[in-house]
Every structure is written in structure tokens, then in C-alpha cells.
Scaffold this motif. Structure first.
Motif, PDB file in Angstrom:
ATOM      1  N   GLU A  43       1.199  -9.195   2.808  1.00 37.30           N
ATOM      2  CA  GLU A  43       0.004  -8.742   3.291  1.00 37.30           C
ATOM      3  C   GLU A  43      -0.372  -9.424   4.577  1.00 37.30           C
ATOM      4  OE1 GLU A  43      -4.950  -8.470   2.067  1.00 37.30           O
ATOM      5  OE2 GLU A  43      -3.218  -9.051   0.529  1.00 37.30           O
ATOM      6  N   PRO A  69       2.714  -3.577  -1.984  1.00 39.87           N
ATOM      7  CA  PRO A  69       1.677  -2.528  -1.478  1.00 39.87           C
ATOM      8  C   PRO A  69       2.184  -1.442  -0.905  1.00 39.87           C
ATOM      9  CG  PRO A  69       1.833  -4.554  -0.201  1.00 39.87           C
ATOM     10  CD  PRO A  69       2.609  -4.928  -1.249  1.00 39.87           C
ATOM     11  N   PRO A 134      -3.552  -3.046   0.910  1.00 42.08           N
ATOM     12  CA  PRO A 134      -3.660  -4.032   0.484  1.00 42.08           C
ATOM     13  C   PRO A 134      -3.510  -4.353  -1.109  1.00 42.08           C
ATOM     14  CG  PRO A 134      -5.569  -3.084   1.058  1.00 42.08           C
ATOM     15  CD  PRO A 134      -4.680  -2.252   1.523  1.00 42.08           C
ATOM     16  N   ALA A 135      -3.051  -3.570  -1.931  1.00 43.19           N
ATOM     17  CA  ALA A 135      -3.280  -3.692  -3.242  1.00 43.19           C
ATOM     18  C   ALA A 135      -1.956  -3.669  -3.870  1.00 43.19           C
ATOM     19  CB  ALA A 135      -4.077  -2.605  -3.831  1.00 43.19           C
ATOM     20  N   TYR A 172     -14.774  -7.673  -6.395  1.00 51.67           N
ATOM     21  CA  TYR A 172     -13.871  -7.536  -7.258  1.00 51.67           C
ATOM     22  C   TYR A 172     -13.704  -6.136  -7.872  1.00 51.67           C
ATOM     23  CZ  TYR A 172     -13.261 -12.605  -7.146  1.00 51.67           C
ATOM     24  OH  TYR A 172     -13.088 -14.004  -6.715  1.00 51.67           O
ATOM     25  N   ARG A 185      -9.284  -8.994  -6.658  1.00 54.00           N
ATOM     26  CA  ARG A 185     -10.140  -9.335  -5.505  1.00 54.00           C
ATOM     27  C   ARG A 185      -9.602  -8.161  -4.693  1.00 54.00           C
ATOM     28  NH1 ARG A 185     -13.624 -12.845  -3.787  1.00 54.00           N
ATOM     29  NH2 ARG A 185     -14.039 -12.904  -1.554  1.00 54.00           N
ATOM     30  N   GLN A 186     -10.530  -6.989  -4.636  1.00 56.48           N
ATOM     31  CA  GLN A 186     -10.267  -5.776  -3.671  1.00 56.48           C
ATOM     32  C   GLN A 186     -11.535  -5.009  -3.968  1.00 56.48           C
ATOM     33  OE1 GLN A 186      -8.793  -4.003  -1.822  1.00 56.48           O
ATOM     34  NE2 GLN A 186      -6.883  -3.104  -2.495  1.00 56.48           N
ATOM     35  N   THR A 187     -11.562  -3.796  -3.092  1.00 55.77           N
ATOM     36  CA  THR A 187     -12.651  -2.838  -3.099  1.00 55.77           C
ATOM     37  C   THR A 187     -11.985  -1.643  -3.928  1.00 55.77           C
ATOM     38  OG1 THR A 187     -11.978  -1.682  -1.055  1.00 55.77           O
ATOM     39  CG2 THR A 187     -13.681  -3.711  -0.510  1.00 55.77           C
ATOM     40  N   GLY A 190     -10.268   0.817  -1.552  1.00 60.14           N
ATOM     41  CA  GLY A 190      -9.012   0.342  -1.177  1.00 60.14           C
ATOM     42  C   GLY A 190      -7.891   0.462  -2.492  1.00 60.14           C
ATOM     43  N   LEU A 191      -8.346   0.191  -3.310  1.00 63.18           N
ATOM     44  CA  LEU A 191      -7.457   0.097  -4.769  1.00 63.18           C
ATOM     45  C   LEU A 191      -7.250   1.862  -4.959  1.00 63.18           C
ATOM     46  CD1 LEU A 191      -5.863  -1.122  -6.749  1.00 63.18           C
ATOM     47  CD2 LEU A 191      -8.017  -1.156  -8.158  1.00 63.18           C
ATOM     48  N   THR A 194      -4.254   3.227  -2.570  1.00 67.19           N
ATOM     49  CA  THR A 194      -3.331   2.620  -3.204  1.00 67.19           C
ATOM     50  C   THR A 194      -2.797   3.310  -4.463  1.00 67.19           C
ATOM     51  OG1 THR A 194      -3.658   0.368  -2.123  1.00 67.19           O
ATOM     52  CG2 THR A 194      -1.900   0.851  -3.896  1.00 67.19           C
TER      53      THR A 194
END
Length: 259
Positions: A43, A69, A134-135, A172, A185-187, A190-191, A194
Motif C-alpha cells: 500500500e 489489493p 487499498p483492500a 471500520y 479498517r476501511q471504508t 473502498g472495500l 475492491t
């Protein structure tokens, strides 16, 4: 080409760095001492490719490869496994590895692997850059097979196939997988980018995994809930109901996966 060397043994990392120094087209090189550090470096450093050991304490190289990711616009870094053991070859290529090198790494074989990496990177769509999402994902930009969640010093592996639904929890995302509710820990947005189209938002604070849906129950105003195959329920708002129904229709019309 940006390369991340991942190996728990310092001499092995040093040797690979020396060998890379004599190769053309290497823009930057960084190192990670284990799988957890590797995912953090992916990352932060945003490599194009990993030279990845398989046998490491904690997360193996195969775990790392399955958790890289990726997104449709930013495919995962490519992977070349570098290991002292030849009995992982089938599993390595099942993880979409570009090549499989045995230690001590031969300079000629390494050069051949780097050439394959360059060819694969050149074939990617223009504008891909080296920036992964990012995931979690794996090589060639496919949807990830698992997520890694750190919980009080323990790294838990969550299989994507086991995820029933996702729920926002402050900064989270709560991962409902039937065995617990680990927090990543991610939006949520965003998840979802991915994880791909198999996960669809059904509420501003929730998304559901399409294969787990048993039925949709809606009231006269269009709100309601999604009933899962395991009997669980997920909130449904009328704002997201049309998109969820469309996703279910598209999934039912899709041809079966090959292989």
C-alpha cells in the motif's frame, strides 16, 4: 518497474537486491521481512511486482498473494515466488504467479522472470500506474479470495466466499462471515470497489454478498430486509432496492464460471 522483495531471511533479501542491481528497467526496490509487513509495503510503496518467499512465519507467501489489493482500474502487483522448496509449484501457479524461482536464485532465471514481468505489465491497459486499491485481491486484478484482519496482535484470514454481508462501523467495516464479526479498517465504498460486483449495497450502512441472498422482503414503502441463506437478515432501504434487484438479475443471467 518497482519491485518489493519479501523474505524473512536477510541474506536472501540482500542477494536478490544485488541481482536486481544488475538488471535494466528496475526503477526502485524495497524490502519486507514478513507477510504482514509486505501487505503494508504494497500500500505504501506501490510496487509493480513482488519477489515473494513462500515459507515465512505468520502469513505465508501464498497467503500474501491471495490478499494483494486490486481493483478494475488498478490491478494487483504481479508475483514471482522465490523459495527453497519445489513442492509448492502447483499451488504457486494456481495463485497466478508469473514465475517460480528456486533458491539460491540463478541470475539467468531471474532475468527471464523479470522479462516476463515486463511483458505482462506492458500488456496492461494504459493508465494503470502502479497504484493498487487499498483492500485485498490477487494477481491480474481478479477479485480477492481472502482478506487479512489484524485483531490484537493476531492476523485473521477471512475467506471472501464466507462473507454474508458488510456493515459500516465508524472508521471500520464489520465483516459478517458466520464465524464472528471482525473489523477491517476501511471504508465500505473502498472495500466494495475492491471486492467487485458480487457485493452490492442494500443500505447506506450495509452491503450484501449476492450468493448468500435467499429472498428479499419489502414493505409497501419499498424498505425491508434481505434474508440470507443462513437465516440472517440485512437491512434494505428503498433507495438501494432497484440496484440490488438488477444485480441479482444480472448474476442469474451470467454464464457459469469455467474451471
Amino acid at each position: 518497474m518497482r519491485i518489493l522483495i519479501v523474505d524473512d531471511e536477510r541474506p536472501a533479501r540482500d542477494r536478490l537486491r544485488r541481482l536486481l542491481a544488475g538488471q535494466e528497467g528496475i526503477g526502485a526496490v524495497d524490502e519486507a521481512r514478513d507477510g504482514v509487513e509486505a501487505l503494508a509495503k504494497v500500500e505504501a510503496f506501490r510496487p509493480d511486482a513482488l519477489l515473494l518467499d513462500i515459507q515465512m512465519p505468520g502469513l505465508s507467501g501464498l497467503d500474501v498473494a491471495a490478499s494483494l489489493p486490486a481493483s478494475p482500474t488498478a490491478p494487483a502487483p504481479l508475483v514471482v515466488f522465490v523459495t527453497a522448496h519445489d513442492d509448492y509449484a502447483l499451488r504457486a501457479f494456481d495463485a497466478n504467479a508469473i514465475d517460480y524461482l528456486l533458491k539460491p536464485c540463478d541470475p539467468v532465471r531471474l532475468a527471464r522472470a523479470l522479462a516476463r514481468l515486463k511483458e505482462r505489465l506492458a500488456a496492461r491497459p494504459a493508465g494503470r500506474g502502479a497504484a493498487p486499491a487499498p483492500a485485498g485481491g490477487h494477481a491480474d486484478g481478479l477479485a480477492p479470495r481472502q482478506l487479512l484482519v489484524a485483531e490484537r496482535g493476531v492476523t485473521r484470514i477471512v475467506r471472501i466466499a464466507d462473507l454474508r454481508w458488510l456493515e459500516t462501523a465508524d472508521n471500520y467495516v464489520a465483516l459478517h462471515d458466520g464465524a464472528g464479526v471482525p473489523l477491517l479498517r476501511q471504508t465500505l465504498a473502498g472495500l466494495l470497489e475492491t471486492l467487485g460486483p458480487a457485493f452490492v449495497r442494500c443500505h447506506r450502512r450495509a452491503a450484501v454478498h449476492l450468493p448468500w441472498i435467499d429472498r428479499i422482503v419489502a414493505n409497501d414503502k419499498g424498505d425491508g430486509h434481505v434474508v440470507l441463506a443462513d437465516g440472517g437478515t440485512v437491512p434494505l432501504s428503498r433507495q438501494y432496492r432497484p440496484a440490488l434487484l438488477a444485480a441479482l438479475l444480472a448474476a442469474s443471467a451470467a454464464p457459469p464460471a469455467v474451471g
